[in-house]
Design a protein around this motif. Structure first.
Motif, PDB file in Angstrom:
ATOM      1  N   UNK A 252       0.828  -1.207   0.000  1.00 27.47           N
ATOM      2  CA  UNK A 252       0.000   0.000   0.000  1.00 27.47           C
ATOM      3  C   UNK A 252       0.865   1.261   0.000  1.00 27.47           C
ATOM      4  N   UNK A 253       2.090   1.130   0.490  1.00 28.26           N
ATOM      5  CA  UNK A 253       3.040   2.240   0.433  1.00 28.26           C
ATOM      6  C   UNK A 253       2.674   3.429   1.294  1.00 28.26           C
ATOM      7  N   UNK A 254       2.038   3.218   2.425  1.00 25.24           N
ATOM      8  CA  UNK A 254       1.627   4.338   3.265  1.00 25.24           C
ATOM      9  C   UNK A 254       2.817   5.165   3.746  1.00 25.24           C
ATOM     10  N   UNK A 255       3.897   4.497   4.140  1.00 23.27           N
ATOM     11  CA  UNK A 255       5.072   5.230   4.595  1.00 23.27           C
ATOM     12  C   UNK A 255       5.732   5.977   3.438  1.00 23.27           C
ATOM     13  N   UNK A 256       5.750   5.354   2.281  1.00 21.27           N
ATOM     14  CA  UNK A 256       6.315   5.993   1.093  1.00 21.27           C
ATOM     15  C   UNK A 256       5.507   7.247   0.745  1.00 21.27           C
TER      16      UNK A 256
ATOM     17  N   UNK B  37      12.466   1.010  -6.281  1.00 21.13           N
ATOM     18  CA  UNK B  37      11.893   0.744  -4.962  1.00 21.13           C
ATOM     19  C   UNK B  37      12.445  -0.574  -4.414  1.00 21.13           C
ATOM     20  N   UNK B  38      11.988  -0.921  -3.220  1.00 19.71           N
ATOM     21  CA  UNK B  38      12.398  -2.175  -2.607  1.00 19.71           C
ATOM     22  C   UNK B  38      11.999  -3.405  -3.396  1.00 19.71           C
ATOM     23  N   UNK B  39      11.084  -3.253  -4.336  1.00 21.32           N
ATOM     24  CA  UNK B  39      10.682  -4.380  -5.179  1.00 21.32           C
ATOM     25  C   UNK B  39      11.885  -4.968  -5.914  1.00 21.32           C
ATOM     26  N   UNK B  40      12.848  -4.114  -6.292  1.00 21.32           N
ATOM     27  CA  UNK B  40      14.046  -4.589  -7.016  1.00 21.32           C
ATOM     28  C   UNK B  40      14.828  -5.615  -6.211  1.00 21.32           C
ATOM     29  N   UNK B  41      14.766  -5.506  -4.901  1.00 16.92           N
ATOM     30  CA  UNK B  41      15.559  -6.400  -4.053  1.00 16.92           C
ATOM     31  C   UNK B  41      15.167  -7.858  -4.225  1.00 16.92           C
ATOM     32  N   UNK B  42      13.909  -8.090  -4.621  1.00 19.02           N
ATOM     33  CA  UNK B  42      13.389  -9.451  -4.705  1.00 19.02           C
ATOM     34  C   UNK B  42      13.478 -10.037  -6.112  1.00 19.02           C
ATOM     35  N   UNK B  43      14.205  -9.372  -6.994  1.00 14.60           N
ATOM     36  CA  UNK B  43      14.282  -9.806  -8.392  1.00 14.60           C
ATOM     37  C   UNK B  43      15.575 -10.537  -8.729  1.00 14.60           C
TER      38      UNK B  43
ATOM     39  N   UNK C 158       6.743  -0.217  -3.461  1.00 14.65           N
ATOM     40  CA  UNK C 158       6.040  -0.129  -4.731  1.00 14.65           C
ATOM     41  C   UNK C 158       4.801  -0.997  -4.626  1.00 14.65           C
ATOM     42  N   UNK C 159       3.741  -0.599  -5.300  1.00 17.75           N
ATOM     43  CA  UNK C 159       2.546  -1.444  -5.310  1.00 17.75           C
ATOM     44  C   UNK C 159       2.846  -2.795  -5.959  1.00 17.75           C
ATOM     45  N   UNK C 160       3.926  -2.867  -6.727  1.00 17.69           N
ATOM     46  CA  UNK C 160       4.319  -4.138  -7.347  1.00 17.69           C
ATOM     47  C   UNK C 160       4.688  -5.196  -6.314  1.00 17.69           C
ATOM     48  N   UNK C 161       4.990  -4.777  -5.085  1.00 19.85           N
ATOM     49  CA  UNK C 161       5.287  -5.753  -4.034  1.00 19.85           C
ATOM     50  C   UNK C 161       4.124  -6.718  -3.818  1.00 19.85           C
ATOM     51  N   UNK C 162       2.929  -6.266  -4.141  1.00 18.11           N
ATOM     52  CA  UNK C 162       1.748  -7.118  -3.962  1.00 18.11           C
ATOM     53  C   UNK C 162       1.771  -8.320  -4.891  1.00 18.11           C
ATOM     54  N   UNK C 163       2.583  -8.284  -5.929  1.00 21.17           N
ATOM     55  CA  UNK C 163       2.632  -9.387  -6.895  1.00 21.17           C
ATOM     56  C   UNK C 163       3.672 -10.437  -6.535  1.00 21.17           C
ATOM     57  N   UNK C 164       4.436 -10.204  -5.472  1.00 25.93           N
ATOM     58  CA  UNK C 164       5.538 -11.117  -5.153  1.00 25.93           C
ATOM     59  C   UNK C 164       5.067 -12.547  -4.937  1.00 25.93           C
ATOM     60  N   UNK C 165       3.976 -12.715  -4.229  1.00 28.65           N
ATOM     61  CA  UNK C 165       3.512 -14.068  -3.924  1.00 28.65           C
ATOM     62  C   UNK C 165       3.170 -14.825  -5.208  1.00 28.65           C
ATOM     63  N   UNK C 166       2.613 -14.141  -6.199  1.00 29.79           N
ATOM     64  CA  UNK C 166       2.258 -14.795  -7.463  1.00 29.79           C
ATOM     65  C   UNK C 166       3.491 -15.038  -8.324  1.00 29.79           C
TER      66      UNK C 166
END
Length: 261
Positions: free
Chosen positions: A41-45, A58-64, A92-100
């Motif tokens: 949701x990125x509330x802190x961002x 964003x932090x999403x890159x860390x998981x790639x 990033x809202x893209x973090x929501x896609x990590x599980x998929x």
């Protein structure tokens, strides 16, 4: 480096406000602070004026990278905030896609631990704002932290969410060498509300060993600080909310004897 995670398996309990308020108070006394937004949701961002929908890095890159964190990547992702001693690792809202994207992949639970290892000498304190769902992001927050803060809104449904969080901690602690210490923090307390009063009593009765004896009151100045993009202690250092968070910080630091504040 001290690493604290702020988590609960229910939204709307004050996680982001708690993270930002504690970070601000630490920075006010000269500490170098990193805040990590792991909530899609990125509330802190958003708090600091960034849009989690269109930030380029964003932090999403860390998981790639298959559970690894390339050298230097962590520092490249950091953003400035309104406080000169607080840096942000944005969401990033893209973090929501990590599980998929990563079903069945192993090794992703320690990505944030590896990220913070790259920044170990750059910061004194880290606060991780965790998402309200049990998944790879919350697992990362719990694996990386040395202390867990569990904000709980003083209303009945939030108490049910706390029970799920405690169950999750029980499972997580089975895989840790040492049990993760946690502190339950009653939030959004309104002394005029019977619901708040009865919920606070219930929390204290059920969780005597882990509950902070005070509470964070409802305070419109905390919302005003959010709208201004300032940590609460910058916006109004004398408001009730900041006074309460200052007491909470003192309690958290006292829980780690032998370590400098």
């Amino acid at each position: 480096m001290k690493i604290w995670a702020v988590a609960n398996q229910k939204g709307g309990v004050g996680k982001t406000t708690t993270s930002v308020a504690l970070a601000g108070l630490l920075a006010d006394v000269g500490k170098r602070v990193l805040i990590v937004d792991l909530d899609p949701h990125g509330s802190m961002t958003s708090y600091f004026g960034y849009n989690p929908d269109n930030l380029e890095r964003t932090g999403f890159e860390l998981f790639q990278h298959g559970g690894q964190v390339p050298d230097g990547l962590a520092a490249q992702l950091l953003q400035k905030t309104s406080h000169p001693r607080i840096a942000l690792l944005p969401a990033s809202t893209a973090l929501a896609t990590l599980e998929r994207q990563t079903p069945g992949k192993s090794g992703l639970g320690l990505v944030i631990s590896k990220t913070l290892a790259q920044l170990w000498n750059d910061f004194d304190h880290v606060l991780i704002d965790s998402p309200p769902l049990l998944g790879v992001l919350m697992v990362n927050a719990l694996a990386a932290c040395q202390q867990l803060v569990v904000p709980v809104q003083t209303e009945f449904l939030a108490v049910q969410g706390l029970e799920r969080m405690v169950h999750t901690l029980t499972m997580i602690n089975r895989s840790r060498r040492q049990a993760l210490p946690y502190l339950i923090v009653p939030t959004l307390f309104d002394r005029r509300s019977q619901a708040s009063l009865s919920t606070l009593k219930l929390l204290r009765d059920r969780h005597k060993e882990h509950i902070w004896p005070a509470y964070i009151p409802t305070d419109g100045r905390l919302r005003d600080a959010s709208r201004a993009g300032l940590v609460p202690s910058q916006f109004d250092p004398g408001c009730r909310g900041v006074i309460a968070y200052r007491a909470l910080l003192k309690s958290l630091l006292a829980r780690q004897p032998g370590q400098p504040a």
